[in-house]
Scaffold this active site. Structure first.
Site: not given
Ligand code: FAD
Ligand code: EPU
Length: 337
Positions: A159, A229, A325
């Site tokens: 990520r 998420s 995130e």
């Protein structure tokens, strides 16, 4: 006139921006970005709005990237596919599948644009974009230059990429080039794909399986606002993992190549009893605890308060610090949660 951003973010937050501009080509994109940068007004580049949380109204210009175009070149052992930033990611995955260019099928149904995909090195079901990304073209609006960097130079991580660090607040991705080998090897490493037989499996079966697993697990943003998420899966040391296992024997963790362990944050939140927990109109999803949802009418503040509560509880119970995130957007630009 302020423009409501609700249709432009998958959390369905109703914050507004001062000016909203849509760009339909690379030239329009670079022109608009240069103009806004020179005006010193806050600027936010927006793709599908599936990884942003607006905490308040945005006091600047939102530039929505809608540039389209896909160009395929065939080589002896691979296809080279150049894609404009505003192409929809899932439609691009389908485009490749329909033309027999395989590899991206594990990443079916990830919302958003191709241009945003390298920023957090999108990934799902055992594959991240870095595996097939060959080059990324970006426009540096501080120097007004178009640059092309290799996948290695993108410094992809979990990520993560250079676009969140050295190139943050100076680069807009204009085009991504993928290298899709003709020799296709199915990737069946991730749990829900393990039951498929590697010998007679086709890319279409993987695509369909991934779509069906995702649809069963993740809420559809058009029905229930969310950004997928909300937290990254934390990475801890092997020592920390063993200590936690002694107390929580069914803790879910995945060994990484460097010996560290990636922990399923969804499991931690679930174990902390937070499924369904809500603050205002923001809630922890009752089927997938890693997803925070807008029950209807939540504000960005509600979402962030909920996120903070989750982070505090996980820290108290497991001594693990969760990181968000999605990108948190304040009145002038990105802020920390
Ligand atoms: P946006 O939300 O519009 O923007 C995200 C950030 O990128 C912002 O900071 C924005 O300023 C910047 N940005 C956007 N476009 C550009 C550009 N061209 N140049 C420079 N900066 C830009 N992610 C995964 O990795 N795996 C998943 O499995 C996954 N599943 C998801 C499921 C759901 C239901 C949802 C809602 C989200 C999911 N995500 C997943 C997160 C999201 O889809 C990805 O992060 C996606 O890449 C975001 O694309 P976007 O175009 O919507 O970006
Ligand atoms: N789990 C629970 N309870 C929950 C949720 C999950 O116990 O409420 C457990 C599951 O049982 C499973 C494990 O946690 O053993 C992992 O769950 P899952 O396979 O659903 O994946 P995830 O870790 O929650 C990650 C990505 C997703 C990606 C999937 C599939 C991150 C932060 N999330 O989710 O990406 O689609 O794997 O590869 O890495 C996103 O980034 O927005 C996203 C959706």
């Amino acid at each position: 006139m302020p423009v409501n951003l609700k249709p432009h973010n998958t959390l369905s937050l109703t914050q507004s921006c001062e000016t909203y501009v849509e760009v339909n080509s690379k030239q329009e994109l670079t022109d608009a970005v240069t103009r806004v940068y020179k005006s010193a007004s806050p600027m936010l580049i927006l793709g599908g709005g599936s990884n942003v949380v607006f905490t308040t109204d945005f006091n600047g210009t939102v530039i929505k990237v809608l540039s389209k175009g896909i160009n395929v070149t065939e080589h002896s052992d691979h296809y080279s596919v150049s894609v404009q930033a505003g192409e929809n990611w899932h439609e691009f995955v389908q485009y490749c599948l329909q033309r027999g260019m395989h590899g991206l099928e594990n990443m079916a149904l990830i919302p958003g644009t191709v241009g945003a995909a390298p920023i957090q090195n999108v990934g799902a079901y055992g594959v991240e974009i870095e595996k097939f990304c060959h080059q990324v073209e970006y426009y540096d609006y501080t120097s007004e230059t178009i640059n092309v960097i290799s996948a290695l130079e993108c410094q992809f991580g979990y990520r993560d990429s250079i676009f969140k660090h050295a190139l943050r607040n100076k680069a807009v991705i204009t085009e991504v080039v993928f290298k899709l080998p003709k020799k296709w090897i199915p990737n069946l490493d991730y749990g829900p794909l393990k039951h498929l037989e590697a010998d007679d499996i086709g890319a279409k079966t993987i695509f369909e399986t991934v779509c069906s697993v995702r649809q069963s697990k993740l809420p559809d943003p058009s029905k229930l606002g969310n950004v997928g998420s909300f937290f990254k899966n934390p990475i801890i040391t092997a020592k920390q993992y063993v200590e936690l296992l002694a107390e929580f024997s069914d803790l879910v963790g995945y060994a990484q190549s460097d010996g560290s362990i990636k922990i399923a944050a969804g499991w931690l939140i679930d174990e902390a009893g937070l499924k369904g927990f809500s603050i205002g109109k923001a809630a922890v999803h009752s089927q997938q605890a890693l997803v925070l949802i807008n029950l209807g009418g939540a504000t960005g503040e509600d979402i962030c308060m909920l996120a903070h509560t989750v982070m505090d509880r996980i820290n108290e119970k497991f001594n693990i610090q969760l990181e968000s995130e999605p990108r948190i957007i304040g009145s002038q630009g990105e802020v920390s949660i």
